[in-house]
Design a protein around this motif. Sequence first.
Motif, mmCIF file in Angstrom:
data_model
loop_
_atom_site.group_PDB
_atom_site.id
_atom_site.type_symbol
_atom_site.label_atom_id
_atom_site.label_comp_id
_atom_site.label_asym_id
_atom_site.label_seq_id
_atom_site.Cartn_x
_atom_site.Cartn_y
_atom_site.Cartn_z
ATOM 1 N N GLU A 108 -5.513 -56.381 18.286
ATOM 2 C CA GLU A 108 -4.670 -56.808 17.418
ATOM 3 C C GLU A 108 -3.210 -56.384 18.146
ATOM 4 N N TYR A 109 -3.277 -55.113 18.616
ATOM 5 C CA TYR A 109 -2.146 -54.561 19.263
ATOM 6 C C TYR A 109 -1.616 -55.600 20.426
ATOM 7 N N THR A 110 -2.528 -55.946 21.369
ATOM 8 C CA THR A 110 -2.565 -56.943 22.524
ATOM 9 C C THR A 110 -1.876 -58.343 22.134
ATOM 10 N N THR A 111 -2.574 -58.658 20.978
ATOM 11 C CA THR A 111 -1.949 -60.087 20.323
ATOM 12 C C THR A 111 -0.658 -59.833 19.626
ATOM 13 N N LEU A 112 -0.153 -58.737 19.194
ATOM 14 C CA LEU A 112 1.335 -58.667 18.725
ATOM 15 C C LEU A 112 1.997 -58.761 19.693
ATOM 16 N N LEU A 113 1.798 -58.131 21.010
ATOM 17 C CA LEU A 113 2.604 -57.946 22.258
ATOM 18 C C LEU A 113 2.905 -59.542 22.796
ATOM 19 N N LYS A 114 1.829 -60.069 22.823
ATOM 20 C CA LYS A 114 1.852 -61.498 23.412
ATOM 21 C C LYS A 114 2.596 -62.332 22.439
ATOM 22 N N LYS A 115 2.392 -62.193 21.032
ATOM 23 C CA LYS A 115 3.331 -62.917 20.106
ATOM 24 C C LYS A 115 4.831 -62.732 20.475
ATOM 25 N N ILE A 116 5.028 -61.483 20.731
ATOM 26 C CA ILE A 116 6.279 -61.019 20.732
ATOM 27 C C ILE A 116 7.217 -61.624 22.238
ATOM 28 N N ASP A 117 6.230 -61.554 23.107
ATOM 29 C CA ASP A 117 6.655 -62.186 24.299
ATOM 30 C C ASP A 117 7.035 -63.792 24.366
ATOM 31 N N LEU A 118 6.445 -64.212 23.197
ATOM 32 C CA LEU A 118 6.679 -65.728 23.128
ATOM 33 C C LEU A 118 7.918 -66.201 22.226
ATOM 34 N N LEU A 119 8.535 -65.029 21.686
ATOM 35 C CA LEU A 119 9.621 -65.157 20.694
ATOM 36 C C LEU A 119 10.935 -65.183 21.467
ATOM 37 N N ASP A 120 11.790 -66.052 21.211
ATOM 38 C CA ASP A 120 13.295 -66.053 21.936
ATOM 39 C C ASP A 120 14.275 -65.407 20.900
ATOM 40 N N SER A 121 14.051 -65.426 19.760
ATOM 41 C CA SER A 121 15.144 -64.993 18.772
ATOM 42 C C SER A 121 14.287 -64.471 17.349
ATOM 43 N N LEU A 122 15.135 -63.959 16.623
ATOM 44 C CA LEU A 122 14.284 -63.203 15.382
ATOM 45 C C LEU A 122 15.184 -63.703 14.368
ATOM 46 N N ASP A 123 14.435 -64.004 13.171
ATOM 47 C CA ASP A 123 15.030 -64.256 11.813
ATOM 48 C C ASP A 123 15.078 -62.858 10.899
ATOM 49 N N GLU A 124 15.461 -62.905 10.008
ATOM 50 C CA GLU A 124 15.390 -61.742 9.218
ATOM 51 C C GLU A 124 13.905 -61.374 8.727
ATOM 52 N N GLN A 125 13.106 -62.303 8.453
ATOM 53 C CA GLN A 125 11.627 -61.944 8.057
ATOM 54 C C GLN A 125 11.104 -61.504 9.120
ATOM 55 N N THR A 126 11.058 -62.051 10.244
ATOM 56 C CA THR A 126 10.249 -61.657 11.390
ATOM 57 C C THR A 126 10.980 -60.436 12.082
ATOM 58 N N SER A 127 11.965 -60.070 12.027
ATOM 59 C CA SER A 127 12.738 -58.695 12.326
ATOM 60 C C SER A 127 12.064 -57.736 11.388
ATOM 61 N N ASN A 128 12.078 -57.922 9.988
ATOM 62 C CA ASN A 128 11.539 -57.048 9.203
ATOM 63 C C ASN A 128 10.117 -56.715 9.399
ATOM 64 N N GLY A 129 9.181 -57.630 9.837
ATOM 65 C CA GLY A 129 7.989 -57.513 10.055
ATOM 66 C C GLY A 129 7.786 -56.669 11.185
ATOM 67 N N LEU A 130 8.253 -57.057 12.265
ATOM 68 C CA LEU A 130 8.205 -55.970 13.520
ATOM 69 C C LEU A 130 8.730 -54.948 13.409
ATOM 70 N N LEU A 131 9.726 -54.668 12.917
ATOM 71 C CA LEU A 131 10.013 -53.220 12.707
ATOM 72 C C LEU A 131 9.257 -52.654 11.596
ATOM 73 N N GLY A 132 8.890 -53.262 10.626
ATOM 74 C CA GLY A 132 7.657 -52.719 9.716
ATOM 75 C C GLY A 132 6.446 -52.170 10.599
ATOM 76 N N ALA A 133 5.955 -53.016 11.607
ATOM 77 C CA ALA A 133 4.962 -52.984 12.326
ATOM 78 C C ALA A 133 5.125 -51.214 13.194
ATOM 79 N N ILE A 134 6.314 -51.339 13.730
ATOM 80 C CA ILE A 134 6.619 -50.114 14.205
ATOM 81 C C ILE A 134 6.561 -49.064 13.325
ATOM 82 N N ALA A 135 7.228 -49.003 12.371
ATOM 83 C CA ALA A 135 7.358 -47.793 11.441
ATOM 84 C C ALA A 135 5.768 -47.635 10.823
#
Length: 157
Positions: A108-135
């Motif tokens: 799951e961690y590797t999948t998340l990193l791969k998904k992050i690598d495919l992103l170019d920008s962040l909307d608020e929902q995605t930002s909150n989700g990724l920051l939430g994953a860290i926290a």
Amino acid sequence: MNNPMLLAVRTLLKETFDGPEKNASWYTEAKPGNGLFGTLEKLSAEDASISVNGTTIAAQTDHTRYYLWAANSYLNGEEPRKDWEASWKITNVDKITWAQFNDKLQQEYTTLLKKIDLLDSLDEQTSNGLLGAIAHSAYHLGSIRQMIKALKVPSQT
């Protein structure tokens, strides 16, 4: 990837799971093996199954995996059917199950990193989700490390 926020998210996730790089850290102790994977690999299935204040390290580990699975589902544009309570019901694991939990967390961690690598920008929902994953993951890393301390305390006889 040129987006500073995505680079920061990736860096902090890697520190949480893989541990700090080059003995430098943003928030964990700057020693090898201090990420979640390094912490978990030192534990036996028996250790992971000991209840500490009503939960086990095995449950903490599976709950962290489950959260990453949900985050990955949202990044796929899916609305996952969640059962948060199921991840907390784990009380006992054998050696094979413990290895599977760790492997699935890694996936799951590797999948998340791969998904992050495919992103170019962040909307608020995605930002909150990724920051939430860290926290969320960092919180459980801290919980597991405290549980380990409780397990290693010699009995008071």
